[in-house]
Design a protein around this motif. Structure first.
Motif, PDB file in Angstrom:
ATOM      1  N   LEU A  86       0.852  -1.197   0.000  1.00  0.00           N
ATOM      2  CA  LEU A  86       0.000   0.000   0.000  1.00  0.00           C
ATOM      3  C   LEU A  86       0.884   1.242   0.000  1.00  0.00           C
ATOM      4  CD1 LEU A  86      -2.405  -1.150   2.884  1.00  0.00           C
ATOM      5  CD2 LEU A  86      -2.739  -1.446   0.414  1.00  0.00           C
ATOM      6  N   TYR A  88       0.780   4.655   1.062  1.00  0.00           N
ATOM      7  CA  TYR A  88       0.284   5.804   1.812  1.00  0.00           C
ATOM      8  C   TYR A  88       1.468   6.699   2.190  1.00  0.00           C
ATOM      9  CZ  TYR A  88      -4.095   3.210   2.645  1.00  0.00           C
ATOM     10  OH  TYR A  88      -5.273   2.520   2.517  1.00  0.00           O
ATOM     11  N   ALA A 220      -7.109  -2.678   0.412  1.00  0.00           N
ATOM     12  CA  ALA A 220      -6.761  -1.690  -0.618  1.00  0.00           C
ATOM     13  C   ALA A 220      -5.769  -2.244  -1.635  1.00  0.00           C
ATOM     14  CB  ALA A 220      -6.223  -0.419   0.022  1.00  0.00           C
ATOM     15  N   TRP A 224      -5.388  -1.158  -6.007  1.00  0.00           N
ATOM     16  CA  TRP A 224      -5.070   0.124  -5.358  1.00  0.00           C
ATOM     17  C   TRP A 224      -5.824   1.286  -5.994  1.00  0.00           C
ATOM     18  CZ3 TRP A 224      -3.515   2.116  -1.057  1.00  0.00           C
ATOM     19  CH2 TRP A 224      -2.949   3.388  -1.001  1.00  0.00           C
ATOM     20  N   LYS A 228      -7.984   2.990  -3.171  1.00  0.00           N
ATOM     21  CA  LYS A 228      -7.153   3.882  -2.341  1.00  0.00           C
ATOM     22  C   LYS A 228      -7.950   5.033  -1.718  1.00  0.00           C
ATOM     23  CE  LYS A 228      -5.060   6.845  -5.961  1.00  0.00           C
ATOM     24  NZ  LYS A 228      -6.067   6.755  -7.007  1.00  0.00           N
TER      25      LYS A 228
END
Ligand SMILES: Cc1ncc(COP(=O)(O)O)c(C=O)c1O
Length: 400
Positions: A86, A88, A220, A224, A228
């Motif tokens: 992921l 982030y 997620a 993605w 997201k």
């Protein structure tokens, strides 16, 4: 004096009554075997404790930024990228007071009165109550034990209405001990994806406790680009690192969500305990962590398998094989509505069943009522093999 009306909608935990009774018996000198623990029976690894002790001694005792220090959020962002696939940024992460607080602040940030939240059952006790506190309406979708408690895409499809605002996914799951494989999550995602205003809250706190060849994935990471901006990724250090008492949880999501949570949290709790903050980066970057996690995971795996085999050997008890977390959730339906033990108590649901087991067999089980399954009970295998055998010997004798 008057109390707030919101209390009227919140259920008192019936589990607490059984726990209180177990504690009273223990206090009176009775040797009660407890399967109630919702936390690892291991201690926090020493290297994690050491950084907190050092931080405390170095005077890290003042306010910190509400969403957590940059170092902590950076370490979480790197962990989510490395382990979960992921991407982030640190600004898309907020650290809260345990997984429970992270989820509660997230619900408060996205739910309006009347918004429906789909909760697969059996569910963690706090989901429906936290949804109600945030003004939402829990919509319970029951997982079939024959399908290892996993809900199906068709069930989700049938439960979605124009009012649906969120679906909660918890894989591996408390209390079912079940897990969704990546392909199964992808099938659920296909059904939810067209409903563009629906968030998915993915509670991933048991992610490291997987058994056999079971796999799962972060929600997620299924796709993605699709997810997201619509996924609330929740995790904590509590179960993975045996840190339940530290109260460290976090949420990752789109910046608009994290900013909203930050706004709420700044008026609620502010930052988590300042000298616990460095423990986050330590847990996620120290090379010893993997070995510590594996030590606990492999012990849980052996105990879980043993407990599951023993439970299924007890007449009238049927149990789904745990593939994750540290719980078994057997059905005791065959023992309801008929005389139990020497006293011949008749239980119509799990609270009465657990009370009889506690009083006569001196074994503390958690009734399934609070998890949406009043004919099941939860047993934690976060306890020693000796305790598992002793408790199940006593339960078996009682039920025979
Ligand atoms: C599924 C699930 N989510 C969240 C939590 C809360 O975790 P924490 O102890 O970090 O608040 C728990 C705790 O038992 C849990 O089982």
């Amino acid at each position: 004096m008057q109390l707030a009306n919101r209390l009227n909608d919140i259920a008192e935990s019936i589990t607490l009554a059984v726990t209180a009774k177990a504690n009273a018996l223990k206090k009176a000198g009775v040797d009660v075997v407890s399967f109630g623990a919702g936390e690892p029976d291991f201690d926090t690894p020493q290297f994690i404790k050491d950084v907190a002790i050092k931080a405390l001694q170095a005077g890290k005792t003042k306010y910190e930024p509400t969403p957590g220090t940059v170092e902590a959020r950076k370490a979480i962002a790197e962990k989510l990228s490395r382990e979960n696939g992921l991407s982030y940024a640190p600004e898309q992460i907020i650290v809260s007071v345990g997984g429970k607080h992270a989820l509660y602040v997230a619900f408060m940030a996205v739910l309006n009165p009347g918004d429906e939240v789909i909760i697969p059952a059996p569910y963690w006790v706090s989901y429906p109550e936290m949804v109600k506190l945030a003004g939402g309406v829990p919509v319970i979708v029951r997982g079939d034990p024959a399908n290892n408690f996993r809900i199906t895409p068709r069930q989700i499809q049938a439960a979605i209405t124009p009012k649906t605002r969120m679906v909660i996914i918890n894989s591996p799951s408390n209390p079912g001990g079940h897990t969704y494989a990546p392909a199964e999550l992808a099938e659920l995602a296909q059904v939810i994806a067209p409903h563009k205003d629906v968030w998915v809250c993915s509670d991933e706190i048991y992610e490291k406790l997987l058994y056999g060849d079971q796999k799962t994935t972060s929600w997620a990471a299924i796709d993605w680009n699709t997810w997201k901006d619509r996924t609330i990724t929740c995790n904590c250090l509590s179960k993975t690192f045996a840190m339940t008492g530290w109260r460290i949880g976090y949420t990752a999501g789109p910046k608009v969500l994290v900013d909203a949570m930050n706004k709420l949290q700044s008026q609620m709790t502010s930052n988590i305990t300042s000298f616990c903050m460095p423990a986050i980066a330590e847990a996620y970057t120290n090379p010893q962590s993997a070995g510590e996690i594996e030590k606990m995971r492999s012990a849980f795996e052996k105990r879980g398998l043993h407990m599951w085999q023993r439970l299924n050997a007890i007449p009238g008890v049927t149990c789904v094989k745990p593939t994750g977390a540290f719980y078994t959730f057997p059905s005791i339906a065959a023992h309801l509505n008929k005389p139990l033990g020497a006293k011949g108590t008749v239980a119509t649901e799990a609270v009465a069943f657990c009370t009889a087991v506690l009083e006569e067999a001196h074994v503390a089980l958690v009734p399934g009522n609070d998890f949406g399954f009043p004919d099941h009970v939860r047993l934690s295998f976060a306890t020693s093999m000796e305790n598992i055998d002793k408790g199940l010997d006593q339960l078996e004798k009682f039920l025979k």
